[in-house]
Structures are given as C-alpha cells and as structure tokens.
Design a protein around this motif. Sequence first.
Motif, PDB file in Angstrom:
ATOM      1  N   VAL A   1       0.685  -1.299  -0.041  1.00 16.70           N
ATOM      2  CA  VAL A   1      -0.084   0.065   0.088  1.00 16.70           C
ATOM      3  C   VAL A   1       0.793   1.382  -0.058  1.00 16.70           C
ATOM      4  O   VAL A   1       0.715   2.077  -0.576  1.00 16.70           O
ATOM      5  CB  VAL A   1      -1.003   0.088   1.075  1.00 16.70           C
ATOM      6  CG1 VAL A   1      -1.490   1.201   1.295  1.00 16.70           C
ATOM      7  CG2 VAL A   1      -1.938  -1.287   0.949  1.00 16.70           C
ATOM      8  N   SER A   2       1.707   1.203   0.635  1.00 18.09           N
ATOM      9  CA  SER A   2       2.677   2.319   0.583  1.00 18.09           C
ATOM     10  C   SER A   2       3.494   2.527  -0.467  1.00 18.09           C
ATOM     11  O   SER A   2       3.663   3.623  -1.202  1.00 18.09           O
ATOM     12  CB  SER A   2       3.988   2.165   1.724  1.00 18.09           C
ATOM     13  OG  SER A   2       3.504   1.902   3.069  1.00 18.09           O
ATOM     14  N   VAL A   3       3.782   1.447  -1.285  1.00 16.33           N
ATOM     15  CA  VAL A   3       4.235   1.678  -2.841  1.00 16.33           C
ATOM     16  C   VAL A   3       3.142   2.377  -3.555  1.00 16.33           C
ATOM     17  O   VAL A   3       3.426   3.270  -4.471  1.00 16.33           O
ATOM     18  CB  VAL A   3       4.870   0.476  -3.155  1.00 16.33           C
ATOM     19  CG1 VAL A   3       5.015   0.457  -4.748  1.00 16.33           C
ATOM     20  CG2 VAL A   3       6.107  -0.079  -2.469  1.00 16.33           C
ATOM     21  N   TYR A   4       2.212   1.831  -3.361  1.00 15.35           N
ATOM     22  CA  TYR A   4       0.792   2.239  -4.240  1.00 15.35           C
ATOM     23  C   TYR A   4       0.720   3.716  -4.057  1.00 15.35           C
ATOM     24  O   TYR A   4       0.720   4.393  -5.252  1.00 15.35           O
ATOM     25  CB  TYR A   4      -0.246   1.546  -3.722  1.00 15.35           C
ATOM     26  CG  TYR A   4      -1.643   1.801  -4.414  1.00 15.35           C
ATOM     27  CD1 TYR A   4      -2.107   1.109  -5.315  1.00 15.35           C
ATOM     28  CD2 TYR A   4      -2.409   2.956  -4.141  1.00 15.35           C
ATOM     29  CE1 TYR A   4      -3.508   1.450  -6.000  1.00 15.35           C
ATOM     30  CE2 TYR A   4      -3.627   3.208  -4.428  1.00 15.35           C
ATOM     31  CZ  TYR A   4      -4.085   2.533  -5.495  1.00 15.35           C
ATOM     32  OH  TYR A   4      -5.366   2.864  -6.062  1.00 15.35           O
ATOM     33  N   PHE A   5       0.749   4.181  -2.806  1.00 13.87           N
ATOM     34  CA  PHE A   5       0.513   5.879  -2.713  1.00 13.87           C
ATOM     35  C   PHE A   5       1.750   6.557  -2.930  1.00 13.87           C
ATOM     36  O   PHE A   5       1.448   7.610  -3.490  1.00 13.87           O
ATOM     37  CB  PHE A   5      -0.082   5.960  -1.271  1.00 13.87           C
ATOM     38  CG  PHE A   5      -1.636   5.568  -0.980  1.00 13.87           C
ATOM     39  CD1 PHE A   5      -2.650   6.309  -1.915  1.00 13.87           C
ATOM     40  CD2 PHE A   5      -1.854   4.577   0.056  1.00 13.87           C
ATOM     41  CE1 PHE A   5      -3.675   6.011  -1.859  1.00 13.87           C
ATOM     42  CE2 PHE A   5      -3.272   4.217   0.090  1.00 13.87           C
ATOM     43  CZ  PHE A   5      -4.380   5.053  -0.828  1.00 13.87           C
ATOM     44  N   THR A   6       2.870   5.877  -2.662  1.00 21.34           N
ATOM     45  CA  THR A   6       4.161   6.722  -3.125  1.00 21.34           C
ATOM     46  C   THR A   6       4.007   6.945  -4.554  1.00 21.34           C
ATOM     47  O   THR A   6       4.584   8.273  -4.916  1.00 21.34           O
ATOM     48  CB  THR A   6       5.235   6.032  -2.543  1.00 21.34           C
ATOM     49  OG1 THR A   6       5.534   5.906  -1.233  1.00 21.34           O
ATOM     50  CG2 THR A   6       6.704   6.623  -2.932  1.00 21.34           C
ATOM     51  N   ILE A   7       3.642   6.123  -5.359  1.00 26.44           N
ATOM     52  CA  ILE A   7       3.727   6.322  -6.658  1.00 26.44           C
ATOM     53  C   ILE A   7       2.887   7.357  -7.239  1.00 26.44           C
ATOM     54  O   ILE A   7       2.933   8.112  -7.974  1.00 26.44           O
ATOM     55  CB  ILE A   7       3.460   5.034  -7.587  1.00 26.44           C
ATOM     56  CG1 ILE A   7       4.675   4.017  -7.382  1.00 26.44           C
ATOM     57  CG2 ILE A   7       3.336   5.008  -9.037  1.00 26.44           C
ATOM     58  CD1 ILE A   7       4.681   2.611  -7.788  1.00 26.44           C
ATOM     59  N   ILE A   8       1.513   7.184  -6.436  1.00 32.67           N
ATOM     60  CA  ILE A   8       0.649   8.143  -6.733  1.00 32.67           C
ATOM     61  C   ILE A   8       0.916   9.633  -6.535  1.00 32.67           C
ATOM     62  O   ILE A   8       0.699  10.641  -7.378  1.00 32.67           O
ATOM     63  CB  ILE A   8      -0.929   7.630  -6.263  1.00 32.67           C
ATOM     64  CG1 ILE A   8      -1.572   6.855  -6.642  1.00 32.67           C
ATOM     65  CG2 ILE A   8      -1.931   8.886  -6.364  1.00 32.67           C
ATOM     66  CD1 ILE A   8      -2.725   6.045  -6.293  1.00 32.67           C
ATOM     67  N   ILE A   9       1.659   9.629  -5.345  1.00 37.09           N
ATOM     68  CA  ILE A   9       2.101  11.050  -4.960  1.00 37.09           C
ATOM     69  C   ILE A   9       3.138  11.523  -5.870  1.00 37.09           C
ATOM     70  O   ILE A   9       3.065  12.684  -6.083  1.00 37.09           O
ATOM     71  CB  ILE A   9       2.527  11.139  -3.468  1.00 37.09           C
ATOM     72  CG1 ILE A   9       1.137  10.586  -2.246  1.00 37.09           C
ATOM     73  CG2 ILE A   9       3.196  12.320  -2.959  1.00 37.09           C
ATOM     74  CD1 ILE A   9       1.711  10.601  -1.057  1.00 37.09           C
ATOM     75  N   VAL A  10       4.041  10.584  -6.406  1.00 37.14           N
ATOM     76  CA  VAL A  10       4.938  11.108  -7.228  1.00 37.14           C
ATOM     77  C   VAL A  10       4.356  11.684  -8.370  1.00 37.14           C
ATOM     78  O   VAL A  10       4.782  12.498  -9.233  1.00 37.14           O
ATOM     79  CB  VAL A  10       6.118  10.015  -7.398  1.00 37.14           C
ATOM     80  CG1 VAL A  10       7.167  10.083  -8.755  1.00 37.14           C
ATOM     81  CG2 VAL A  10       6.854   9.606  -6.326  1.00 37.14           C
ATOM     82  N   ALA A  11       3.608  10.727  -9.113  1.00 35.52           N
ATOM     83  CA  ALA A  11       2.757  11.276 -10.357  1.00 35.52           C
ATOM     84  C   ALA A  11       1.996  12.547 -10.099  1.00 35.52           C
ATOM     85  O   ALA A  11       2.048  13.285 -11.067  1.00 35.52           O
ATOM     86  CB  ALA A  11       1.624  10.056 -10.575  1.00 35.52           C
ATOM     87  N   ALA A  12       1.561  12.588  -8.821  1.00 35.32           N
ATOM     88  CA  ALA A  12       0.989  14.126  -8.716  1.00 35.32           C
ATOM     89  C   ALA A  12       2.160  15.138  -8.695  1.00 35.32           C
ATOM     90  O   ALA A  12       1.667  16.346  -9.139  1.00 35.32           O
ATOM     91  CB  ALA A  12       0.247  14.002  -7.201  1.00 35.32           C
ATOM     92  N   TYR A  13       3.268  15.235  -8.088  1.00 42.02           N
ATOM     93  CA  TYR A  13       4.311  16.110  -8.395  1.00 42.02           C
ATOM     94  C   TYR A  13       4.546  16.164  -9.764  1.00 42.02           C
ATOM     95  O   TYR A  13       4.839  17.251 -10.028  1.00 42.02           O
ATOM     96  CB  TYR A  13       5.308  15.697  -7.389  1.00 42.02           C
ATOM     97  CG  TYR A  13       5.507  16.131  -6.124  1.00 42.02           C
ATOM     98  CD1 TYR A  13       5.474  17.238  -5.952  1.00 42.02           C
ATOM     99  CD2 TYR A  13       5.187  15.190  -5.202  1.00 42.02           C
ATOM    100  CE1 TYR A  13       5.587  17.824  -4.212  1.00 42.02           C
ATOM    101  CE2 TYR A  13       5.167  15.554  -3.789  1.00 42.02           C
ATOM    102  CZ  TYR A  13       5.152  16.921  -3.314  1.00 42.02           C
ATOM    103  OH  TYR A  13       5.260  17.146  -2.099  1.00 42.02           O
ATOM    104  N   ILE A  14       4.619  15.141 -10.532  1.00 38.29           N
ATOM    105  CA  ILE A  14       4.963  15.311 -11.934  1.00 38.29           C
ATOM    106  C   ILE A  14       3.807  16.120 -12.517  1.00 38.29           C
ATOM    107  O   ILE A  14       4.144  16.900 -13.300  1.00 38.29           O
ATOM    108  CB  ILE A  14       5.019  13.979 -12.604  1.00 38.29           C
ATOM    109  CG1 ILE A  14       6.038  13.004 -11.903  1.00 38.29           C
ATOM    110  CG2 ILE A  14       5.123  13.963 -14.215  1.00 38.29           C
ATOM    111  CD1 ILE A  14       6.204  11.740 -12.584  1.00 38.29           C
TER     112      ILE A  14
END
Length: 270
Positions: A16-29
């Motif tokens: 779950v941490s990996v899942y949300f980390t990738i989504i947050i990185v995508a949001a920064y992009i």
Amino acid sequence: MERKKLIDRLPVWLRVSVYFTIIIVAAYIAVVVPALDSISFYFGIALLLSFLFLKAEGKPLTSLGFVPACATDWKNFFRGLLIGLLALLTSAGLTIWLNSGRLVFTGRADPIYLLILIFIHLWSSFAQEFTYRGYPFQRLLKSYGLWVGQLAITLPFAIMHLKLNTSITWQQFLMTWLTTGLGSLLYGLCYLKTGKLVLSIGLHMGWNLAQALVPRSPGENKTMLFTLVQNARDYHPLNVLLPYIGVTAILMLFIWRSKTWQANEKSSNS
C-alpha cells in the motif's frame, strides 16, 4: 507463480505504501506538467497499479467490486446517490440558516450543463472510490482489520484533496484531514456494509453534485442554480463545519444500523 510468491512475501503495508508513493510522485509530476493534472491521469496510475498488484496475486480487477453485477448493486448506487444529495442539502440548509443567509434561484437551469456536471461528478466519484477504497483499503482491511483499514486511508485521501499544497498551515492541514477523513470513513463504511464500491460511488457522487449546485459560503456564493445572499460579517466557518460533522455522523450511524443494504459475499473481493 514466482511473481505471485514474491508479492505474497511483501507485507500489505509495504504494498500500500508503494501504491500511494507512486501516486503522490505522479501528482508532483502533474504539478510540473499541468497538462497531466486531471482526475483521469491519477485514475490511470491507480488502475495500472491495482492491475499489476492483483495480477501478481492471481486476482482480477473486478474482485475490487466496482462493477454493478446485479439489480441490488444498481439499487445501492441510486440509493447512495439520493442519500448523498439529501445529506449535503441538509448540511447546506443548516449552514445557510446559521449564517443568516438565503438562496436566490438564478433562473439559469441549463439542462446540457447539468448533464455535463452529472457526468463529471460520476467520473470523479468513481475514480476516487476506486483509487482509495479499492486495492489499498481492501488489502489493509483484510490484513489488519476494520480500524486500521479505515483510519490509514484517511491520510492519503486528505493529502490528495490538498493537491500537494505546501503553503498551507498545520491547522489547515488538520482541518482538511478531519473533514475529508470523516468522508473517507463514511465511504469506507459503505464498502463494509455491502462488500462493493457501488454504494460509496453513488453516495460520493450525490454529495459532490449537490455541493456543486448549492453554495454555502461567501467564497462559493454563486452556482448555476443559486446565488447565496449573505452578509459576510455574519459568516462563521464553524457554521459550515458543525452541520457537516453532525450530518455525516448521523449518516454513518444510519448506514451502520440499517438493514437495507444486502452485503455481497466478501470472499470474492479478498
């Protein structure tokens, strides 16, 4: 098979941490590339991640329960839609009354715009429920139980509602966490009662749709249907917060105690 074993060896909290980390990185992009900043972009990331995790676990995407499969599912969706509309209208009515305001009909009920608005909020609610009450919530729920599953999702749900705004104060962050967190608990409860996302999608859509049509504060004093007439000096933020908390709490109690919802077999979603 080897990939499935590898995923199974990873603790759920790490997945779950990996899942949300990738989504947050995508949001920064998306901040850097504004053309990407849309609900469709975030949903696409969540869809891909959910597909990859579930495929590695040997489960289909439909196991998340977002597809209406029977008449009961459709009833739950429309019941949720109606309840969401009525709940927001009740909260808005109390807020306007407490702040000594009144609504004036604009006379501009454009049916085409209204249809577009309905579609936008259907899509937005579906994407949010899939992203937050889909794979991460259901895996946390299965592995760690109700309270961990419910509470853990409130934080990323709040962060994404803030749109990664780094200029807000801690007080503003905590207030957003409180308000969006209550909503997250409410939508999670819908899944707990039915074993599917359909009810939460309908309720989420009804709430947001009514919110887009009925202004409650000087900052949103005009919509397609209504203009809010109010003396700004009479406005107090607590008169927005308290009705929201009260209506949400009553709604959670109603859904939890109600026998209306027919829970589906959760074994197919786990």
